[in-house]
Design an enzyme around this catalytic site. Structure first.
Site, PDB file in Angstrom:
ATOM      1  N   LEU A 153      -3.955   0.792   4.522  1.00 14.16           N
ATOM      2  CA  LEU A 153      -3.486  -0.643   4.927  1.00 14.16           C
ATOM      3  C   LEU A 153      -4.129  -1.348   3.259  1.00 14.16           C
ATOM      4  O   LEU A 153      -5.027  -2.069   3.202  1.00 14.16           O
ATOM      5  CB  LEU A 153      -3.833  -1.087   5.646  1.00 14.16           C
ATOM      6  N   GLY A 154      -4.762  -0.564   2.172  1.00 11.22           N
ATOM      7  CA  GLY A 154      -5.382  -0.680   0.988  1.00 11.22           C
ATOM      8  C   GLY A 154      -4.130  -1.159   0.207  1.00 11.22           C
ATOM      9  O   GLY A 154      -3.326  -3.092   0.608  1.00 11.22           O
ATOM     10  N   ARG A 155      -4.475  -1.568  -0.945  1.00  9.07           N
ATOM     11  CA  ARG A 155      -3.765  -2.896  -1.674  1.00  9.07           C
ATOM     12  C   ARG A 155      -2.077  -2.578  -1.788  1.00  9.07           C
ATOM     13  O   ARG A 155      -1.482  -3.361  -1.813  1.00  9.07           O
ATOM     14  CB  ARG A 155      -4.253  -2.318  -3.664  1.00  9.07           C
ATOM     15  N   ILE A 156      -1.942  -1.155  -1.819  1.00  9.07           N
ATOM     16  CA  ILE A 156      -0.342  -0.725  -2.309  1.00  9.07           C
ATOM     17  C   ILE A 156       0.176  -0.739  -0.466  1.00  9.07           C
ATOM     18  O   ILE A 156       1.263  -0.820  -0.233  1.00  9.07           O
ATOM     19  CB  ILE A 156      -0.267   0.470  -2.989  1.00  9.07           C
ATOM     20  N   ARG A 234      -0.056  10.391  -2.082  1.00 12.40           N
ATOM     21  CA  ARG A 234      -1.105  11.702  -3.033  1.00 12.40           C
ATOM     22  C   ARG A 234      -0.376  12.760  -2.421  1.00 12.40           C
ATOM     23  O   ARG A 234       0.016  12.241  -0.528  1.00 12.40           O
ATOM     24  CB  ARG A 234      -2.206  11.849  -3.075  1.00 12.40           C
ATOM     25  N   ASP A 258       8.118  11.169  -3.059  1.00 11.59           N
ATOM     26  CA  ASP A 258       7.993  10.646  -4.843  1.00 11.59           C
ATOM     27  C   ASP A 258       6.951  11.547  -5.432  1.00 11.59           C
ATOM     28  O   ASP A 258       6.349  11.292  -6.710  1.00 11.59           O
ATOM     29  CB  ASP A 258       7.244   9.180  -4.775  1.00 11.59           C
ATOM     30  N   GLU A 263       3.059  19.832  -8.423  1.00 13.96           N
ATOM     31  CA  GLU A 263       3.987  18.971  -9.550  1.00 13.96           C
ATOM     32  C   GLU A 263       3.661  19.106 -10.845  1.00 13.96           C
ATOM     33  O   GLU A 263       3.248  18.801 -11.319  1.00 13.96           O
ATOM     34  CB  GLU A 263       4.704  17.141  -8.960  1.00 13.96           C
ATOM     35  N   HIS A 281       7.923  11.366  -9.036  1.00 14.42           N
ATOM     36  CA  HIS A 281       6.343  10.645  -9.118  1.00 14.42           C
ATOM     37  C   HIS A 281       7.030   9.680 -10.040  1.00 14.42           C
ATOM     38  O   HIS A 281       6.146   9.433 -11.416  1.00 14.42           O
ATOM     39  CB  HIS A 281       5.616  11.405  -9.489  1.00 14.42           C
TER      40      HIS A 281
END
Length: 315
Positions: A153-156, A234, A258, A263, A281
């Site tokens: 539960l960081g920024r994203i 990631r 994603d 990749e 991505h």
């Protein structure tokens, strides 16, 4: 006065390439056929590395640049940068946080909706003539009112949870500790317990050696045959071997990814699975966000060479 020499690891959009070339003596590593020879020739002059999150700067690159002062990352993730080497040598590292959080969160929710409602399958159903010939697409599943788990539960992760709140979902999260900015959401101590009480598990944790394969076989099994895994963080955070196996045998219901190991040369088995949504991505891939990322990358470089505080320093 000569321009500082910069080693550019990967391509940027034209709107970033032009000002970068105007301000610096850019050595385009990504265009070199013989990269070892290129590094031997240009490395000693390089004072800065401009890279992308997925490309980073490993110890080989860093060792080839004895006069390196800063690594500026175009992206929020910096796990591909050898931070131990940078710390030991006093090399500064910056990234581009915040400016991409909203778009990545939008895309995570978009993938959830597209997969659970069969949006891609529905498009193919119409284009291929099955609607006219066979009838309606088989029934899909709803998203609203179900249970969402946010791993990291960081920024994203916070932005993902905010968006999911509008769907009337039960929202839980797992992180190193409860967050005081999330009083309305339930903290769950372990990823496995989080998965067990989630219909949708969003992976938004920063990548590190500690989080490698944090989504492992037990977590995937806990999410279960009705569950969906969505990863916009990631690839290293997810055990791909366990994921592929679970999708194949029905241990996990579905996934939307994603990001992938190696990749764009992802494991070809992913492309054979009918219960997975694959994306190139592109979660932060909007014109607005990519321009903001480029602006911030260059702002960090400019601040360093001007001797002023770095806007978004990692170290």
């Amino acid at each position: 006065m000569s321009k500082p020499a910069i080693l550019q690891i990967g391509a940027y959009p034209a709107w970033d390439e032009t000002p970068l070339n105007q301000a610096y003596d850019v050595r385009r590593y990504f265009e070199a056929d013989d990269k070892a020879t290129f590094l031997a020739e240009h490395g000693p002059q390089v004072r800065a590395i401009a890279t992308r999150g997925e490309l980073g700067a490993n110890h080989t690159l860093l060792d080839a640049c004895p006069n390196l002062e800063i690594v500026s990352v175009y992206g929020v993730g910096y796990d591909a940068v050898d931070l131990d080497v940078c710390r030991a040598r006093g090399i500064r590292v910056t990234n581009t946080p915040d400016v991409l959080s909203g778009d990545v969160a939008d895309f995570a929710v978009t993938m959830m909706l597209a997969q659970t409602r069969g949006v891609v399958a529905g498009d193919a159903w119409v284009r291929g003539g099955a609607w006219a010939q066979t009838g309606n697409l088989p029934l899909q599943r709803r998203a609203w009112g179900r249970r969402a788990g946010i791993l990291g539960l960081g920024r994203i992760g916070f932005e993902i949870a905010k968006r999911l709140s509008g769907f009337g979902m039960q929202i839980s999260y797992s992180d190193v500790a409860p967050k005081d900015y999330a009083p309305d959401w339930q903290f769950i101590a372990t990823p496995e317990d989080l998965a067990r009480q989630s219909d949708f598990l969003f992976v938004a944790a920063a990548a590190s050696s500690a989080t490698r394969h944090i989504v492992n076989r037990p977590v995937i099994e806990a999410l279960g045959p009705e569950g969906m895994l969505i990863n916009v963080s990631r690839a290293s955070n997810v055990d791909e071997e366990a994921l592929i196996s679970a999708l194949r045998d029905g241990t996990l219901g579905s996934a939307a990814l994603d990001v992938f190991e190696n990749e764009p040369q992802l494991d070809p088995r992913f492309t054979t699975l009918p219960n997975i949504l694959l994306q190139p991505h592109q979660a932060s891939g909007t014109v607005e966000t990519r321009k903001a990322m480029g602006d911030l990358l260059r702002a960090n470089l400019a601040a360093h060479f001007a001797g002023t505080p770095l806007p978004t320093a990692v170290i």
